[in-house]
Design a protein around this motif. Sequence first.
Motif, PDB file in Angstrom:
ATOM      1  N   PHE A 134       0.832  -1.204   0.000  1.00 53.71           N
ATOM      2  CA  PHE A 134       0.000   0.000   0.000  1.00 53.71           C
ATOM      3  C   PHE A 134       0.868   1.255   0.000  1.00 53.71           C
ATOM      4  O   PHE A 134       0.569   2.221  -0.708  1.00 53.71           O
ATOM      5  N   GLY A 135       1.939   1.242   0.788  1.00 54.08           N
ATOM      6  CA  GLY A 135       2.842   2.391   0.823  1.00 54.08           C
ATOM      7  C   GLY A 135       3.487   2.653  -0.525  1.00 54.08           C
ATOM      8  O   GLY A 135       3.618   3.808  -0.955  1.00 54.08           O
ATOM      9  N   GLU A 136       3.873   1.578  -1.225  1.00 54.72           N
ATOM     10  CA  GLU A 136       4.494   1.729  -2.538  1.00 54.72           C
ATOM     11  C   GLU A 136       3.496   2.299  -3.554  1.00 54.72           C
ATOM     12  O   GLU A 136       3.832   3.199  -4.338  1.00 54.72           O
ATOM     13  N   VAL A 137       2.278   1.753  -3.531  1.00 52.41           N
ATOM     14  CA  VAL A 137       1.247   2.218  -4.462  1.00 52.41           C
ATOM     15  C   VAL A 137       0.886   3.671  -4.174  1.00 52.41           C
ATOM     16  O   VAL A 137       0.708   4.479  -5.095  1.00 52.41           O
ATOM     17  N   LEU A 138       0.800   4.029  -2.893  1.00 51.74           N
ATOM     18  CA  LEU A 138       0.487   5.404  -2.513  1.00 51.74           C
ATOM     19  C   LEU A 138       1.569   6.369  -2.999  1.00 51.74           C
ATOM     20  O   LEU A 138       1.264   7.456  -3.506  1.00 51.74           O
ATOM     21  N   ALA A 139       2.835   5.960  -2.875  1.00 54.29           N
ATOM     22  CA  ALA A 139       3.935   6.816  -3.341  1.00 54.29           C
ATOM     23  C   ALA A 139       3.864   7.026  -4.846  1.00 54.29           C
ATOM     24  O   ALA A 139       4.012   8.155  -5.341  1.00 54.29           O
ATOM     25  N   LEU A 140       3.612   5.957  -5.596  1.00 56.13           N
ATOM     26  CA  LEU A 140       3.509   6.074  -7.046  1.00 56.13           C
ATOM     27  C   LEU A 140       2.294   6.911  -7.452  1.00 56.13           C
ATOM     28  O   LEU A 140       2.368   7.736  -8.367  1.00 56.13           O
ATOM     29  N   ALA A 141       1.162   6.704  -6.762  1.00 56.79           N
ATOM     30  CA  ALA A 141      -0.054   7.457  -7.080  1.00 56.79           C
ATOM     31  C   ALA A 141       0.145   8.947  -6.825  1.00 56.79           C
ATOM     32  O   ALA A 141      -0.362   9.781  -7.572  1.00 56.79           O
ATOM     33  N   ASN A 142       0.903   9.283  -5.776  1.00 54.42           N
ATOM     34  CA  ASN A 142       1.179  10.686  -5.478  1.00 54.42           C
ATOM     35  C   ASN A 142       2.019  11.342  -6.567  1.00 54.42           C
ATOM     36  O   ASN A 142       1.955  12.560  -6.760  1.00 54.42           O
ATOM     37  N   ALA A 143       2.832  10.547  -7.247  1.00 56.06           N
ATOM     38  CA  ALA A 143       3.705  11.091  -8.291  1.00 56.06           C
ATOM     39  C   ALA A 143       2.976  11.300  -9.609  1.00 56.06           C
ATOM     40  O   ALA A 143       3.499  11.944 -10.516  1.00 56.06           O
ATOM     41  N   LEU A 144       1.760  10.774  -9.717  1.00 54.82           N
ATOM     42  CA  LEU A 144       0.994  10.885 -10.960  1.00 54.82           C
ATOM     43  C   LEU A 144      -0.050  11.997 -10.837  1.00 54.82           C
ATOM     44  O   LEU A 144      -0.506  12.303  -9.736  1.00 54.82           O
ATOM     45  N   PRO A 145      -0.440  12.592 -11.961  1.00 54.83           N
ATOM     46  CA  PRO A 145      -1.454  13.655 -11.909  1.00 54.83           C
ATOM     47  C   PRO A 145      -2.842  13.098 -11.620  1.00 54.83           C
ATOM     48  O   PRO A 145      -3.118  11.934 -11.893  1.00 54.83           O
ATOM     49  N   GLY A 146      -3.686  13.950 -11.068  1.00 54.41           N
ATOM     50  CA  GLY A 146      -5.068  13.557 -10.817  1.00 54.41           C
ATOM     51  C   GLY A 146      -5.352  13.335  -9.339  1.00 54.41           C
ATOM     52  O   GLY A 146      -4.440  13.264  -8.524  1.00 54.41           O
TER      53      GLY A 146
END
Length: 199
Positions: A51-63
């Motif tokens: 979850f932490g990894e996915v959250l970090a990647l999601a934060n780096a993407l727009p939207g």
Amino acid sequence: MSSNNRSNPYIELTIGMFRTGILGYGGGPSVIPLIRHEAVVRYHWMNDDEFGEVLALANALPGPIATKMAAYLGYREKGVLGAIIAVIAHIFPTCIAMVALLSAVTFLSSSKIVAGMIAGVTPVIAVMLGTMAYEFGEKAVKGLGIYVGIGLFVISFLLLETVQLHPAIVIVLFLAYGTVHFKVVAKLKKQRGDKEGSA
């Protein structure tokens, strides 16, 4: 969790994401602890590290962060259809609330009662975010060591607040550092093991 012990994944996605949509008050960041609870604690779709990894990647993407997380969880569980169901279930309560309350926006914006409700909810959101940040920080310290963990926290704070780098850039930098860090640590451990073995 095996599929034999689980109910219909589509129902789980719908109920879980609907719950985050209807209870997530205050924008994307306030919803993340609720999404984590559904994904990690309630339905065990993933563990805390994932979850932490996915959250970090999601934060780096727009939207919007919450819809990105919902889409990923749905896609991870049941592919494209799962992603569509998860996103619709997550945004449905908000859409209904916006349509229902649109006629009362002017009145509610100046209402002392609504202002009091917002003031009452704010500390709860702060505690939820603080708890999640503490848990992630604890995992980072265990993985990197206390000195490196604290040092990286200070560096990230300075980059965000003093240098004012965009959060996405900071996340990408630290993802790159994490990759290098663990490779270097693994190499040093291997060299140390080889030396002890040859001694």
